[in-house]
Design an enzyme around this catalytic site. Structure first.
Site: not given
Length: 443
Positions: A152, A251-252, A262
């Site tokens: 998640l 995510f770059l 987390c």
């Protein structure tokens, strides 16, 4: 019937998701105040769309919450969704909540059932849990353990539950696999891929996924460090890399790095477990991944200080963002609040605004000032620092903001603003990994 033990972000989302899939669900948590709120249809945290899902299934009768472990005794499948935070005395995972669940649940496991871990844990935890439950539960000889890691993302947890990109089933026998396939039947029939693994492999999959994501984020932030040293523009570098199918753009994005409850603790726990297994060299690179991420926070403080003329004394700074990411009110290990607190510690007067995380921020950082909106936060500011990429902040216009600040200076930590537009309106614009030419207009 399904029980879900642990009613935090993961547990409540999973419980509501299971009810949405047609199961009768009992959520168990030791916090009586939280359970009372949930049974009233109120969430103790913000997660888009989750409150509607909870209310719908409280009304349908498929979902309820309790503090009593015995209420879970009738369930055929028990999902463990408690937290595994970083230990206070080191970097390994604190499994005390897992142990507490085993102790509380075991006496009530009096029939054949499947206990399924969803929490992120060090490899070997499932085997330990199985040994404990089989020894302590009345039905230990017909009890099975599985691991079904969650994937998640806060801010879109409902979609990740009901439309996941994969389901990982860590099982020890065909019967456990069939049970979990039945639980997830609507998703599997809709075409969601299923990966079947043994217990240890399932545990490693989640740790590996978080570590890879963290590595990708820290990689581009390391490139940003290099760009700052040589005068290159990391945003253009990123654009070019994202076209490469071997790399991709997700995510770059360089900037302030990752935080939350987390990813930081999970990569540290992964390293700690490697050390325990004598494989410390295999994951040694994660120490630098962690270090790069933390250095970004220090660099942001430097950037804001530069915009304030080299000192925070007698300077007012508006900080836009408190949550560790948009779409949540979670401030655990928030890069934004880390930067805000450091500026305040060095003598700056900091005013924070966040669309959702204000109450949590006030409780944890009472010395900071807080404002109900971005314009109020920026009033009289010597510098504005955009630290969490909420859509509301990306949509800010330089003109209205420029009329309330003392100096038109902004640090865009998340690279969400049009730098040409802001410079054209007379702002000094700075962002990590990017050149900082002078403003070109007067607004």
């Amino acid at each position: 019937m399904i029980s879900v033990v642990g009613c935090g972000y993961l547990g409540v989302t999973h419980a509501a998701g299971m009810a949405e899939l047609g199961h009768d669900v009992i959520g168990i948590d030791v916090d009586a105040e939280k359970v009372a709120l949930l049974n009233e249809g109120r969430l103790p945290f913000f997660e888009p769309g989750l409150d509607e899902l909870v209310v719908r299934h409280l009304r349908s009768g498929r979902l309820r919450f309790s503090t009593a472990y015995e209420d879970a005794g009738a369930a055929d499948v028990h999902f463990i969704c408690v937290g595994t935070p970083q230990r206070q005395d080191g970097t390994s995972a604190d499994l005390s909540h897992i142990d507490a669940v085993a102790a509380g649940l075991a006496p009530h496991l009096a029939k054949e059932c499947l206990v399924v871990g969803k929490s992120t844990v060090p490899v070997g935890t499932a085997a330990h849990l199985k040994a404990v439950l089989r020894e302590q539960a009345p039905a230990g000889d017909v009890l099975s353990v599985a691991w079904n890691p969650e994937f998640l993302s806060e801010g879109k947890a409902v979609a990740d539950t009901l439309r996941p990109d994969r389901i990982v089933l860590g099982v020890e026998n065909p019967h456990s696999e069939k049970t979990l396939r039945d639980v997830y039947a609507p998703l599997i029939e809709a075409g969601v891929p299923v990966v079947v693994a043994d217990l240890a492999t399932a545990e490693v999959i989640k740790s590996a996924a978080n570590s890879f994501t963290a590595t990708k984020i820290s990689f581009i932030n390391a490139i940003a460090e290099f760009c700052e040293a040589c005068g290159a523009d990391v945003k253009v570098v990123t654009e070019a890399l994202a076209y490469d199918p071997r790399i991709g753009g997700q995510f770059l994005t360089s900037g302030l790095g990752f935080g939350g409850g987390c990813m930081p603790k999970d990569i540290r726990a992964f390293q700690a477990r490697a050390d325990e297994l004598g494989a410390h060299r295999a994951l040694a690179f994660l120490a630098e991944v962690d270090a790069v991420n933390l250095r970004r926070r220090d660099r942001l403080v430097e950037l804001v200080r530069e915009q304030c003329g080299g000192t925070f004394e007698d300077r007012r700074i508006a900080v836009l963002g408190a949550a560790f990411k948009p779409g949540t009110d979670d401030i655990r290990d928030s890069p934004a609040l880390h930067v805000a607190n450091e500026i305040q510690r060095e003598g700056g007067e900091v005013t924070v605004h966040d669309p959702r995380a204000m109450d949590n921020a006030r409780r944890s950082f009472p010395l900071l000032h807080y404002a109900p909106d971005a314009l109020t936060a920026a009033a009289g500011a010597d510098a504005v620092a955009l630290l969490t990429d909420w859509p509301e902040f990306a949509a800010l216009e330089p003109g209205p903001l420029g009329r309330v600040v003392r100096h038109r200076s902004i640090v865009d930590a998340r690279h969400v603003l049009d730098d040409a537009e802001w410079r054209g309106a007379g702002w000094t614009y700075a962002a990590p990994g990017r050149p900082s030419p002078a403003p070109v207009g007067d607004g």
